[in-house]
Scaffold this motif. Structure first.
Motif, PDB file in Angstrom:
ATOM      1  N   ILE A   1       0.760  -1.141   0.076  1.00 16.57           N
ATOM      2  CA  ILE A   1      -0.052   0.175  -0.017  1.00 16.57           C
ATOM      3  C   ILE A   1       0.921   1.171   0.115  1.00 16.57           C
ATOM      4  N   TYR A   2       0.619   2.150  -0.784  1.00 17.99           N
ATOM      5  CA  TYR A   2       1.414   3.545  -0.830  1.00 17.99           C
ATOM      6  C   TYR A   2       0.413   4.547  -0.515  1.00 17.99           C
ATOM      7  N   ASP A   3       0.804   5.383   0.333  1.00 19.68           N
ATOM      8  CA  ASP A   3      -0.023   6.542   0.835  1.00 19.68           C
ATOM      9  C   ASP A   3       0.642   7.819   0.441  1.00 19.68           C
ATOM     10  N   GLY A   4       1.559   7.868  -0.633  1.00 15.09           N
ATOM     11  CA  GLY A   4       2.213   9.326  -0.980  1.00 15.09           C
ATOM     12  C   GLY A   4       3.314   9.425  -0.298  1.00 15.09           C
ATOM     13  N   ASP A   5       3.632   8.853   0.867  1.00 15.20           N
ATOM     14  CA  ASP A   5       4.893   9.239   1.553  1.00 15.20           C
ATOM     15  C   ASP A   5       5.502   7.743   1.780  1.00 15.20           C
ATOM     16  N   MET A   6       4.689   7.073   2.406  1.00 20.59           N
ATOM     17  CA  MET A   6       5.097   5.656   2.938  1.00 20.59           C
ATOM     18  C   MET A   6       4.635   4.523   1.905  1.00 20.59           C
ATOM     19  N   LEU A   7       5.384   3.395   2.163  1.00 16.27           N
ATOM     20  CA  LEU A   7       5.015   2.188   1.284  1.00 16.27           C
ATOM     21  C   LEU A   7       5.033   1.078   2.496  1.00 16.27           C
ATOM     22  N   TYR A   8       3.766   0.567   2.656  1.00 12.27           N
ATOM     23  CA  TYR A   8       3.243  -0.468   3.707  1.00 12.27           C
ATOM     24  C   TYR A   8       3.333  -1.844   2.947  1.00 12.27           C
ATOM     25  N   VAL A   9       4.211  -2.663   3.503  1.00 17.30           N
ATOM     26  CA  VAL A   9       4.395  -3.984   3.052  1.00 17.30           C
ATOM     27  C   VAL A   9       4.047  -5.098   4.139  1.00 17.30           C
ATOM     28  N   HIS A  10       3.246  -6.434   3.529  1.00 21.47           N
ATOM     29  CA  HIS A  10       2.952  -7.332   4.529  1.00 21.47           C
ATOM     30  C   HIS A  10       2.810  -8.556   3.770  1.00 21.47           C
ATOM     31  N   LYS A  11       3.106  -9.552   4.260  1.00 19.41           N
ATOM     32  CA  LYS A  11       2.740 -11.015   3.699  1.00 19.41           C
ATOM     33  C   LYS A  11       2.322 -11.963   4.863  1.00 19.41           C
ATOM     34  N   ASN A  12       1.448 -12.950   4.584  1.00 19.99           N
ATOM     35  CA  ASN A  12       1.232 -13.657   5.825  1.00 19.99           C
ATOM     36  C   ASN A  12       1.065 -15.216   5.102  1.00 19.99           C
ATOM     37  N   LEU A  13       1.795 -15.454   4.076  1.00 19.83           N
ATOM     38  CA  LEU A  13       1.986 -16.782   3.478  1.00 19.83           C
ATOM     39  C   LEU A  13       3.535 -17.079   3.042  1.00 19.83           C
ATOM     40  N   LYS A  14       3.947 -18.114   3.515  1.00 17.62           N
ATOM     41  CA  LYS A  14       5.344 -18.546   3.436  1.00 17.62           C
ATOM     42  C   LYS A  14       5.501 -18.343   1.954  1.00 17.62           C
ATOM     43  N   ASN A  15       6.798 -18.044   1.591  1.00 13.52           N
ATOM     44  CA  ASN A  15       7.651 -18.151   0.279  1.00 13.52           C
ATOM     45  C   ASN A  15       6.991 -17.357  -0.700  1.00 13.52           C
ATOM     46  N   THR A  16       6.378 -16.200  -0.321  1.00  7.68           N
ATOM     47  CA  THR A  16       5.491 -15.402  -1.382  1.00  7.68           C
ATOM     48  C   THR A  16       5.988 -14.112  -1.388  1.00  7.68           C
ATOM     49  N   LEU A  17       6.802 -13.510  -0.914  1.00 10.67           N
ATOM     50  CA  LEU A  17       7.585 -12.334  -0.837  1.00 10.67           C
ATOM     51  C   LEU A  17       8.993 -12.098  -0.541  1.00 10.67           C
TER      52      LEU A  17
ATOM     53  N   ALA B   1       3.977 -12.134   8.697  1.00  9.02           N
ATOM     54  CA  ALA B   1       2.875 -11.602   9.727  1.00  9.02           C
ATOM     55  C   ALA B   1       3.242 -10.603  10.240  1.00  9.02           C
ATOM     56  N   GLN B   2       3.775  -9.493   9.512  1.00 16.22           N
ATOM     57  CA  GLN B   2       4.346  -8.102  10.139  1.00 16.22           C
ATOM     58  C   GLN B   2       4.063  -6.999   9.342  1.00 16.22           C
ATOM     59  N   VAL B   3       3.462  -5.837   9.613  1.00 18.11           N
ATOM     60  CA  VAL B   3       3.442  -4.688   8.762  1.00 18.11           C
ATOM     61  C   VAL B   3       4.728  -4.236   8.780  1.00 18.11           C
ATOM     62  N   ILE B   4       5.392  -3.596   7.797  1.00 19.13           N
ATOM     63  CA  ILE B   4       6.316  -2.562   8.061  1.00 19.13           C
ATOM     64  C   ILE B   4       6.459  -1.639   6.711  1.00 19.13           C
ATOM     65  N   ALA B   5       6.727  -0.339   7.398  1.00 17.76           N
ATOM     66  CA  ALA B   5       6.448   0.682   6.503  1.00 17.76           C
ATOM     67  C   ALA B   5       7.814   1.302   6.018  1.00 17.76           C
ATOM     68  N   TYR B   6       7.854   1.729   4.773  1.00 16.08           N
ATOM     69  CA  TYR B   6       9.216   2.377   4.387  1.00 16.08           C
ATOM     70  C   TYR B   6       8.828   3.795   3.856  1.00 16.08           C
ATOM     71  N   LYS B   7      10.013   4.533   3.884  1.00 15.53           N
ATOM     72  CA  LYS B   7       9.952   5.893   3.231  1.00 15.53           C
ATOM     73  C   LYS B   7      11.195   6.425   2.757  1.00 15.53           C
ATOM     74  N   HIS B   8      11.200   6.656   1.476  1.00 10.78           N
ATOM     75  CA  HIS B   8      12.848   6.995   0.957  1.00 10.78           C
ATOM     76  C   HIS B   8      13.918   5.626   0.864  1.00 10.78           C
ATOM     77  N   GLY B   9      13.274   4.665   0.873  1.00  4.84           N
ATOM     78  CA  GLY B   9      14.134   3.439   0.898  1.00  4.84           C
ATOM     79  C   GLY B   9      14.494   2.901   2.300  1.00  4.84           C
ATOM     80  N   ARG B  10      14.192   3.281   3.280  1.00  9.65           N
ATOM     81  CA  ARG B  10      14.398   3.065   4.504  1.00  9.65           C
ATOM     82  C   ARG B  10      13.115   2.527   5.491  1.00  9.65           C
ATOM     83  N   GLU B  11      13.247   1.762   6.330  1.00  5.63           N
ATOM     84  CA  GLU B  11      12.145   1.203   7.329  1.00  5.63           C
ATOM     85  C   GLU B  11      11.966   2.398   8.222  1.00  5.63           C
ATOM     86  N   VAL B  12      10.594   2.589   8.389  1.00  5.62           N
ATOM     87  CA  VAL B  12      10.389   3.792   9.223  1.00  5.62           C
ATOM     88  C   VAL B  12       9.505   3.311  10.636  1.00  5.62           C
TER      89      VAL B  12
END
Length: 252
Positions: A173-189, A216-227
């Motif tokens: 998911i992209y909100d114009g500032d941050m990219l949110y990434v999530h997976k909950n199935l093994k070997n798929t990202l 199973a963890q939501v991580i948000a990134y901005k400018h190529g770095r985890e925030v």
């Protein structure tokens, strides 16, 4: 299954080689393609054909300016017919005026969005209904004042954690500032670190070092770095045995 690509960087970066490699996978995901990039404003392109058969995608990638943020999707239809409205990304604005864009690889088996948004959506996919539900959830938890970054992250994280049980939620998911990434199935990202950023993909796109994305963890990134990083949750998707067997065969 569908495949996802996401990119975030501190500097404008040419990722055309990764895009070519990604869209070459369309032979196994022939039911449409889509892309989000920025050119002064957000641009959404999508087409309900196999990416390898597109009349303009190759030329578009060749001429695409270096990007800081980009999403791409190739579709294998499981829910919904084959038409442009069912191609990802999906995009829309919340009540504060912020634009949100989503790509999804998975199936929504459980949730109010499976029926509540059928009349409102343009297509007929569960992914679009899930996205409309996300926008409503955001609107319910923010005021009309522009929410701060950590407030947006907390809302998105809570929404995904609440909806992960019994649903396959590999998404970006992209909100114009941050990219949110999530997976909950093994070997798929997985992801690869670049000089000024980071690229995410369902499958490795070259012979470099690709690292499995956390489960199973939501991580948000901005400018190529985890925030921001949410807590690990218990909503891991467990597919039927025959699906596990097929997926395992792909990664042997």
């Amino acid at each position: 299954m569908c495949e996802l690509l996401g990119f975030t960087s501190e500097k404008n970066t040419d990722i055309s080689d990764y895009l070519r490699s990604f869209f070459a996978h369309s032979r196994s995901n022939p039911h449409g393609w889509g892309m989000m990039y920025e050119n002064g404003s957000r641009v959404i392109l999508k087409e309900p054909v196999c990416a390898s058969e597109s009349s303009f995608l190759g030329d578009m990638i060749d001429s695409l300016a270096p990007q800081k943020n980009l999403l791409a999707h190739i579709r294998f239809a499981t829910v919904g017919s084959i038409n442009e409205n069912n191609c990802h990304p999906f995009t829309g604005k919340d009540i504060s005026g912020r634009e949100w864009t989503l790509i999804h690889n998975g199936t929504i088996f459980n949730g109010r969005h499976n029926h509540r948004y059928s009349a409102a959506q343009q297509g007929d996919t569960d992914s679009e209904r899930f996205f409309l539900s996300l926008l409503d959830y955001m609107n319910e938890h923010i005021s009309r004042a522009v929410p701060k970054e950590h407030e947006r992250f907390e809302v998105v994280n809570k929404f995904i954690v609440e909806n992960a049980p019994r649903n396959k939620l590999n998404l970006m998911i992209y909100d114009g500032d941050m990219l949110y990434v999530h997976k909950n199935l093994k070997n798929t990202l997985c992801f690869k670190r670049l000089e000024n950023g980071i690229i995410f993909a369902t499958k490795p796109l070259d012979d470099g070092v690709w690292i499995p994305f956390p489960m199973a963890q939501v991580i948000a990134y901005k400018h190529g770095r985890e925030v921001y990083r949410g807590d690990r949750h218990k909503g891991t998707f467990v597919p039927p045995l025959e699906y596990i067997t097929a997926m395992d065969a792909m990664y042997i």
